[in-house]
Write a protein that holds these residues in place. Structure first.
Motif, PDB file in Angstrom:
ATOM      1  N   ASN A   1      -0.069  -5.877  16.013  1.00 42.69           N
ATOM      2  CA  ASN A   1      -0.173  -4.758  16.959  1.00 42.69           C
ATOM      3  C   ASN A   1      -0.035  -3.397  16.281  1.00 42.69           C
ATOM      4  N   ILE A   2      -0.676  -3.249  15.130  1.00 42.85           N
ATOM      5  CA  ILE A   2      -0.679  -1.972  14.408  1.00 42.85           C
ATOM      6  C   ILE A   2      -2.008  -1.274  14.708  1.00 42.85           C
ATOM      7  N   SER A   3      -1.949  -0.010  15.127  1.00 40.05           N
ATOM      8  CA  SER A   3      -3.159   0.700  15.548  1.00 40.05           C
ATOM      9  C   SER A   3      -3.902   1.372  14.399  1.00 40.05           C
ATOM     10  N   SER A   4      -3.204   1.719  13.311  1.00 38.83           N
ATOM     11  CA  SER A   4      -3.894   2.381  12.199  1.00 38.83           C
ATOM     12  C   SER A   4      -3.227   2.039  10.878  1.00 38.83           C
ATOM     13  N   ALA A   5      -4.003   2.112   9.819  1.00 37.43           N
ATOM     14  CA  ALA A   5      -3.480   1.832   8.477  1.00 37.43           C
ATOM     15  C   ALA A   5      -4.340   2.557   7.456  1.00 37.43           C
ATOM     16  N   ARG A   6      -3.733   3.018   6.392  1.00 32.39           N
ATOM     17  CA  ARG A   6      -4.449   3.715   5.330  1.00 32.39           C
ATOM     18  C   ARG A   6      -4.796   2.748   4.197  1.00 32.39           C
TER      19      ARG A   6
ATOM     20  N   ILE B   1     -10.533   5.606  -0.944  1.00 28.94           N
ATOM     21  CA  ILE B   1      -9.524   5.841   0.077  1.00 28.94           C
ATOM     22  C   ILE B   1     -10.140   5.585   1.438  1.00 28.94           C
ATOM     23  N   GLY B   2      -9.317   5.271   2.441  1.00 26.70           N
ATOM     24  CA  GLY B   2      -9.870   4.989   3.752  1.00 26.70           C
ATOM     25  C   GLY B   2      -8.821   4.925   4.828  1.00 26.70           C
ATOM     26  N   LEU B   3      -9.312   4.712   6.043  1.00 23.32           N
ATOM     27  CA  LEU B   3      -8.460   4.612   7.213  1.00 23.32           C
ATOM     28  C   LEU B   3      -9.024   3.554   8.146  1.00 23.32           C
ATOM     29  N   LEU B   4      -8.164   2.639   8.594  1.00 22.88           N
ATOM     30  CA  LEU B   4      -8.540   1.647   9.603  1.00 22.88           C
ATOM     31  C   LEU B   4      -7.867   2.036  10.915  1.00 22.88           C
ATOM     32  N   HIS B   5      -8.638   1.979  11.995  1.00 23.49           N
ATOM     33  CA  HIS B   5      -8.120   2.428  13.284  1.00 23.49           C
ATOM     34  C   HIS B   5      -8.580   1.457  14.370  1.00 23.49           C
ATOM     35  N   ILE B   6      -7.650   1.043  15.234  1.00 23.78           N
ATOM     36  CA  ILE B   6      -7.970   0.135  16.342  1.00 23.78           C
ATOM     37  C   ILE B   6      -7.606   0.813  17.655  1.00 23.78           C
ATOM     38  N   GLN B   7      -8.595   0.914  18.564  1.00 25.92           N
ATOM     39  CA  GLN B   7      -8.345   1.400  19.920  1.00 25.92           C
ATOM     40  C   GLN B   7      -8.149   0.190  20.819  1.00 25.92           C
ATOM     41  N   ASP B   8      -6.982   0.050  21.399  1.00 22.62           N
ATOM     42  CA  ASP B   8      -6.668  -1.102  22.234  1.00 22.62           C
ATOM     43  C   ASP B   8      -7.593  -1.160  23.442  1.00 22.62           C
ATOM     44  N   GLU B   9      -7.766  -2.362  23.977  1.00 23.25           N
ATOM     45  CA  GLU B   9      -8.677  -2.545  25.102  1.00 23.25           C
ATOM     46  C   GLU B   9      -8.218  -1.811  26.359  1.00 23.25           C
ATOM     47  N   ASN B  10      -6.938  -1.484  26.454  1.00 21.05           N
ATOM     48  CA  ASN B  10      -6.423  -0.798  27.637  1.00 21.05           C
ATOM     49  C   ASN B  10      -6.453   0.718  27.513  1.00 21.05           C
ATOM     50  N   THR B  11      -6.924   1.221  26.384  1.00 21.37           N
ATOM     51  CA  THR B  11      -6.960   2.666  26.178  1.00 21.37           C
ATOM     52  C   THR B  11      -8.320   3.227  26.588  1.00 21.37           C
ATOM     53  N   GLU B  12      -8.319   4.515  26.911  1.00 21.35           N
ATOM     54  CA  GLU B  12      -9.560   5.188  27.307  1.00 21.35           C
ATOM     55  C   GLU B  12     -10.428   5.433  26.073  1.00 21.35           C
TER      56      GLU B  12
END
Length: 469
Positions: A8-13, A20-31
């Motif tokens: 349940n981590i939403s972002s990670a570098r 270099i980079g960024l991983l980002h997850i928008q949960d299904e319950n978010t707008e």
């Protein structure tokens, strides 16, 4: 990303050497909202989409919510995003360009993101830019081969380049020396569009003339072959009309009107393919089978020609397959078109249907051509050899009547890509005009001498091959 989902981590570098980079997850319950990111020398950062990018930021991107929604469909309701910056990726030494800032950015959302209505916008900055800028992409497969397809380049000022792209992949701004323009396809797009508009306009005019001649002047004298040809003319006229008016309707941004014009153009195209099939079927019955009795022949083929494409169009519109598509020309111009937005639907319904028609019409074409060549050899012994000009006209006429010119699209690969575009555009945008010449030619030759209409009554048609035909 799998570990992030489990914990349940939403972002990670990400840091991997120079990457270099960024991983980002928008949960299904978010707008779902637009997502913005920027880079500095050491990291990729989340940025505020409402504020203007700072002048000292070398790169920033705005990813529309439309792309996130496509990612949600493929990832169980979650929108997944990975942004990576690569240094020193290298270049094709045979090409005369350099990579701006020597940086390439990769964006992935664990889904096929393409044909976006709202494009992905990226801003590359460097002081005192020199040379011709070209936004380019690479699909991440095989050798490092850049393409400008799907990306529009806008030079905002001497320090900033804006890339507007309709798909996700590895992006970079290639810099070529002054005077070298990498957008070599820009002139092709513009010239092909010009040819299409002129050809469709001319075809519409001559198709309307032919329909006028038929319905007001020759209808009483018309035979079955002419009636089939007139139905094909109507389908082609609707196709050209809907094609020429499509962009204007799309620019109104009226969704209902856009769906209607896309539906009309799609139906007209499928109906045209169907009448190619019917034309070949009619010649097959007339020239090959012989002595075939069919009750209500014209009524049956007319109903078939106009009704058969309808279920396919209804199915596409029922699943929301018609929408606005953004077309990005390499010269930087952007236009809109109402059409099918799903590539799979396009291949199955349009390409698949035409392939079936093409197989049948090609078989009939080869059979008829073989018969004509054989009969020519027989007549040659009696001193009645046909001229080469008439033989050539026969072959070209069958190509047009059976719609075989559309098959040129199958050769649009490799070195034949650009030539096939031009051949396809000329042959098919002017197809209505060429068919009018055929219609005028056959009536000019045979009017007042004989009718090629088989013996018929109100209820039954008997197709017979006579010696004179």
């Amino acid at each position: 990303m799998e570990e992030m989902e489990k914990n349940n981590i939403s972002s990670a570098r990400i840091v991997m050497g120079d990457v270099i980079g960024l991983l980002h997850i928008q949960d299904e319950n978010t707008e779902t909202r637009d997502a913005c990111y920027s880079s500095d020398p050491n990291r990729i950062n989340v940025a505020d989409c409402q504020s203007d990018p700072k002048t000292d930021i070398p790169w920033s991107v705005k990813i529309p919510s439309e792309a996130s929604n496509k990612s949600r469909l493929k990832n169980h309701g979650c929108a997944l995003l990975g942004v990576l910056r690569f240094k020193n990726m290298g270049k094709d030494e045979t090409k005369n360009y350099s990579v701006l800032n020597n940086e390439v950015y990769g964006i992935t959302m664990r889904a096929n993101i393409s044909d976006l209505t709202n494009n992905i916008e990226m801003f590359f900055k460097q002081k005192d830019l020199v040379g011709e800028a070209s936004c380019s992409s690479w699909d991440g497969k095989g050798n490092l081969t850049w393409t400008t397809s799907g990306c529009e380049t806008v030079k905002i000022d001497n320090n900033t380049i804006k890339c507007s792209c309709s798909h996700l992949t590895f992006f970079a701004v290639l810099m070529s020396p002054p005077g070298v323009n990498l957008n070599i396809t820009a002139s092709y797009v513009e010239s092909l569009s010009f040819i299409s508009s002129i050809g469709c306009g001319i075809s519409m005019f001559f198709l309307s003339v032919a329909l006028f001649m038929h319905f007001l002047l020759r209808k009483a004298k018309s035979n079955q072959a002419t009636k089939i040809l007139m139905n094909m003319f109507v389908a082609l006229f609707l196709l050209n009309l809907s094609f020429l008016s499509n962009e204007s309707v799309a620019n109104t941004e009226d969704k209902a009107a856009c769906v209607f014009i896309a539906l009309l153009m799609h139906y007209s195209m499928l109906a045209t393919f169907t009448w190619f099939f019917i034309q070949a079927l009619h010649m097959y019955l007339w020239l090959i089978r012989q002595n075939v009795t069919i009750a209500n022949y014209m009524r049956k083929i007319t109903v078939f020609g106009w009704i058969f494409p309808a279920p396919m169009v209804i199915a596409v519109v029922s699943i929301g397959g018609y929408n606005t598509r953004i077309i990005n020309a390499m010269s930087g111009k952007t236009s809109q078109m109402c059409w099918i937005t799903d590539t799979l639907i396009h291949y199955v319904v349009n390409i698949g249907y035409y392939i079936l028609v093409f197989i049948f019409t090609t078989g009939i074409f080869i059979t008829i051509f073989t018969r004509v060549v054989q009969s020519r050899r027989i007549r040659a012994t009696d001193g009645k050899r046909s001229t080469f000009r008439k033989q050539l006209m026969m072959v070209l006429s069958l190509f047009l009547l059976f719609g075989l010119t559309w098959a040129v699209a199958f050769f649009g690969y490799g070195p034949m890509l650009i030539p096939s575009y031009y051949i396809f555009t000329v042959l098919n945008s002017f197809q209505g005009f060429f068919l009018f010449l055929y219609y005028y030619h056959i009536h000019k030759d045979i009017e007042g001498h004989f009718s090629d209409d088989p013996e018929r009554s109100n209820s039954t048609t008997t197709i017979v091959q006579s010696r004179i035909n």
